[in-house]
Write a protein that holds these residues in place. Structure first.
Motif, short mmCIF file in Angstrom:
data_model
loop_
_atom_site.label_atom_id
_atom_site.label_comp_id
_atom_site.label_asym_id
_atom_site.label_seq_id
_atom_site.Cartn_x
_atom_site.Cartn_y
_atom_site.Cartn_z
N GLN A 1 -4.53 5.10 -8.50
CA GLN A 1 -3.62 3.88 -8.17
C GLN A 1 -4.30 3.33 -6.94
OE1 GLN A 1 0.44 5.07 -6.72
NE2 GLN A 1 0.92 3.07 -6.89
N LYS B 1 -0.11 7.69 -3.11
CA LYS B 1 -0.86 7.15 -4.49
C LYS B 1 -0.94 8.13 -5.55
CE LYS B 1 -3.51 3.57 -1.81
NZ LYS B 1 -3.02 4.03 -0.25
N ASP C 1 0.84 -1.24 -0.08
CA ASP C 1 -0.01 -0.04 0.06
C ASP C 1 1.03 1.34 -0.09
OD1 ASP C 1 -2.08 1.82 0.03
OD2 ASP C 1 -2.57 1.24 2.34
#
Length: 307
Positions: free
Chosen positions: A128, A124, A120
């Motif tokens: 994404q 991002k 993760d």
């Protein structure tokens, strides 16, 4: 002090790591008492997460999950590239767990257990999504489950030795590195070195791993090998929960459902599964969550209309 020690074998395509968690492990156990068998597999999963996270090449977190269909329903460990960690386990409401219960007995009673790794990124890009790999639970221990995953999903030969009790978590990783074109070591020599280091590692027993520090273990196991040791890293407990995040979770439920719950219970109480932090939201708190959204919507200029 918790420590993760990286090392590589000189003139060999093998790297290794040793991890020891005591303070971090104490924090994880500070707000919840687990049956011994559950505690130990959670500790082993923490050691594995730290060992794999030490090689993350992005700013984000690695999340390991084991979903079970037995008395143990879920194990979760999260670790970021700075080795900040948190972990939790959830049992079935009617769970009866014996001290010597194995991993399959805990989480794969009916063959539906699953292992998942999520990568993760913290920052991002638009659109994404985190990467997630999910596989059937293939193995009788945490170490074999992860070894099978790494070989099938990442094509990396990986060996893990993991151990945990109520005081400390320790683990060792060996990983075979790809031989680059033009490298001084041949494929055959790399395979020979890999097999030799795995054989040496396999002499390590659970009690020795639990009660021996990293430096001593390296000397005992690999005293005939030439090893380069890097500066140690320091894993630590860290929980990212906050009142704002809990509020956002409540907003996702919707105002109607939240208002109904407050009317029924008087107030909403939420405890973080990872750190035990207690949060309370009364009717005023909940109303403010949705008023803030309403005000934000009202502040937006109207969209232009076409004629």
């Amino acid at each position: 002090m918790d420590k993760l020690q990286k090392f590589i074998f000189e003139q060999a395509a093998v790297r290794g790591e040793l991890v020891e968690l005591s303070e971090t492990w104490r924090h994880v156990q500070s707000h919840r008492t687990y049956p011994d068998a559950v505690r130990n597999v959670l500790g082993e999963l923490m050691a594995a997460a730290a060992l794999l996270s030490a090689n993350l090449k992005f700013n984000g977190s690695l999340i390991m999950q084991i979903h079970g269909d037995g008395p143990l329903r879920l194990l979760v460990v999260e670790c970021d590239a700075e080795l900040k960690m948190r972990a939790t386990a959830k049992l079935a409401p009617d769970a009866v767990i014996e001290d010597g219960a194995t991993l399959p007995q805990l989480v794969n009673a009916h063959g539906n257990g699953r292992f998942a790794i999520t990568l993760d990124p913290k920052d991002k890009l638009p659109g994404q999504q985190p990467y997630q790999g999910i596989v059937p639970l293939d193995g009788d221990t945490v170490s074999t489950v992860i070894e099978h995953y790494m070989l099938r999903s990442e094509q990396l030969d990986t060996k893990l030795w993991l151990a945990a009790d109520g005081t400390v978590v320790r683990g060792m990783l060996l990983q075979k590195l790809p031989v680059e074109g033009g490298a001084e070591i041949s494929e055959d020599a790399a395979l020979e070195t890999w097999n030799r280091t795995v054989a040496l590692g396999s002499t390590l027993g659970n009690e020795e791993l639990l009660h021996t520090d990293a430096g001593t273990l390296m000397r005992r196991l690999f005293w005939e090998e030439t090893i380069r040791v890097f500066d140690p890293q320091e894993p630590q407990f860290y929980c990212s929960c906050s009142r704002d995040k809990v509020g956002n979770m409540l907003k996702m439920l919707g105002r109607e459902e939240v208002d109904a719950a407050v009317a029924d219970l008087g107030k909403l109480t939420i405890d973080c599964d990872f750190c035990g932090q207690h949060y309370e939201f009364d009717s005023v708190d909940c109303a403010q969550l949705f008023i803030a959204d309403t005000n934000a919507d009202a502040a937006q200029p109207p969209s232009p209309t076409r004629h």
